[in-house]
Design a protein around this motif. Structure first.
Motif, PDB file in Angstrom:
ATOM      1  N   GLN A 137       0.764  -1.244  -0.018  1.00  8.82           N
ATOM      2  CA  GLN A 137      -0.079   0.058   0.015  1.00  8.82           C
ATOM      3  C   GLN A 137       0.765   1.216   0.089  1.00  8.82           C
ATOM      4  N   SER A 138       2.157   1.168   0.485  1.00  8.39           N
ATOM      5  CA  SER A 138       2.901   2.530   0.594  1.00  8.39           C
ATOM      6  C   SER A 138       3.793   2.663  -0.691  1.00  8.39           C
TER       7      SER A 138
ATOM      8  N   SER B 104      -4.411   4.301   6.360  1.00  9.14           N
ATOM      9  CA  SER B 104      -4.982   5.329   5.971  1.00  9.14           C
ATOM     10  C   SER B 104      -3.739   6.259   4.966  1.00  9.14           C
ATOM     11  N   GLU B 105      -4.236   7.271   4.298  1.00  9.50           N
ATOM     12  CA  GLU B 105      -3.407   7.943   3.355  1.00  9.50           C
ATOM     13  C   GLU B 105      -2.043   8.527   4.239  1.00  9.50           C
TER      14      GLU B 105
ATOM     15  N   GLU C  12       1.809   7.561   3.285  1.00 12.99           N
ATOM     16  CA  GLU C  12       2.822   8.417   3.031  1.00 12.99           C
ATOM     17  C   GLU C  12       4.083   8.390   3.741  1.00 12.99           C
ATOM     18  N   ALA C  13       3.637   8.049   5.317  1.00 15.47           N
ATOM     19  CA  ALA C  13       4.838   8.057   6.444  1.00 15.47           C
ATOM     20  C   ALA C  13       5.721   6.741   5.976  1.00 15.47           C
ATOM     21  N   LEU C  14       5.179   5.555   5.691  1.00 10.76           N
ATOM     22  CA  LEU C  14       5.792   4.427   5.201  1.00 10.76           C
ATOM     23  C   LEU C  14       6.727   4.656   3.982  1.00 10.76           C
ATOM     24  N   ALA C  15       6.225   5.456   3.030  1.00 13.89           N
ATOM     25  CA  ALA C  15       6.855   5.670   1.846  1.00 13.89           C
ATOM     26  C   ALA C  15       8.260   6.423   2.111  1.00 13.89           C
TER      27      ALA C  15
ATOM     28  N   PHE D  12      12.051   5.800   1.414  1.00 16.74           N
ATOM     29  CA  PHE D  12      12.774   6.439   0.798  1.00 16.74           C
ATOM     30  C   PHE D  12      14.088   6.897   1.766  1.00 16.74           C
ATOM     31  N   VAL D  13      14.084   7.246   3.053  1.00 23.80           N
ATOM     32  CA  VAL D  13      14.839   7.581   3.562  1.00 23.80           C
ATOM     33  C   VAL D  13      15.849   6.531   3.800  1.00 23.80           C
TER      34      VAL D  13
END
Length: 129
Positions: free
Chosen positions: A37-38, A75-76, A80-83, A87-88
């Motif tokens: 999902q992320s 949740s959206e 976004e936090a997982l993505a 990325f980090v």
């Protein structure tokens, strides 16, 4: 001997408590579901011929969202936090790889006689005789 599972069925038996039934007809872990999902955008832009395109649910999520949201849908903001976290971590891995590569090049430059042998005779830093 290793205590790791050797077959798929053995792995499934060991991790049966972690597996959830997906609406797509498969069994997967909640971590795998959250990761998926992320990684996928939930909405795509639908150009309907007018000047105001509007977002539609991505086909990857159609079964997850309709007719009612799946129990495992995050949740959206969480997606976004997982993505961002992924990325980090990818940036850190790239940085570490870059540092290792730089160190290996520096070591090769200092240890390998090839660059010194390629220098002109009058500037050669390697003792020849």
């Amino acid at each position: 001997m290793s205590d790791k599972p050797t077959t798929v069925d053995e792995w499934k038996r060991l991790h049966a408590s972690r597996l959830v039934q997906c609406r797509w007809g498969c069994m997967l872990t909640e971590e795998a579901c959250r990761t998926f999902q992320s990684r996928r955008s939930r909405f795509v832009i639908h150009f309907n011929g007018s000047g105001n395109p509007y977002p539609r649910v991505n086909a990857d999520y159609l079964q997850c969202v309709y007719p009612e949201p799946c129990d495992h849908l995050i949740s959206e903001e969480e997606a976004e936090a997982l993505a961002e976290e992924r990325f980090v971590k990818a940036q850190q891995r790239r940085s570490e790889r870059s540092d290792l590569l730089r160190a290996a090049r520096e070591k090769a430059r200092l240890v390998s006689p090839e660059p010194m042998l390629g220098e002109a005779e009058w500037t050669r830093s390697l003792v020849t005789k």
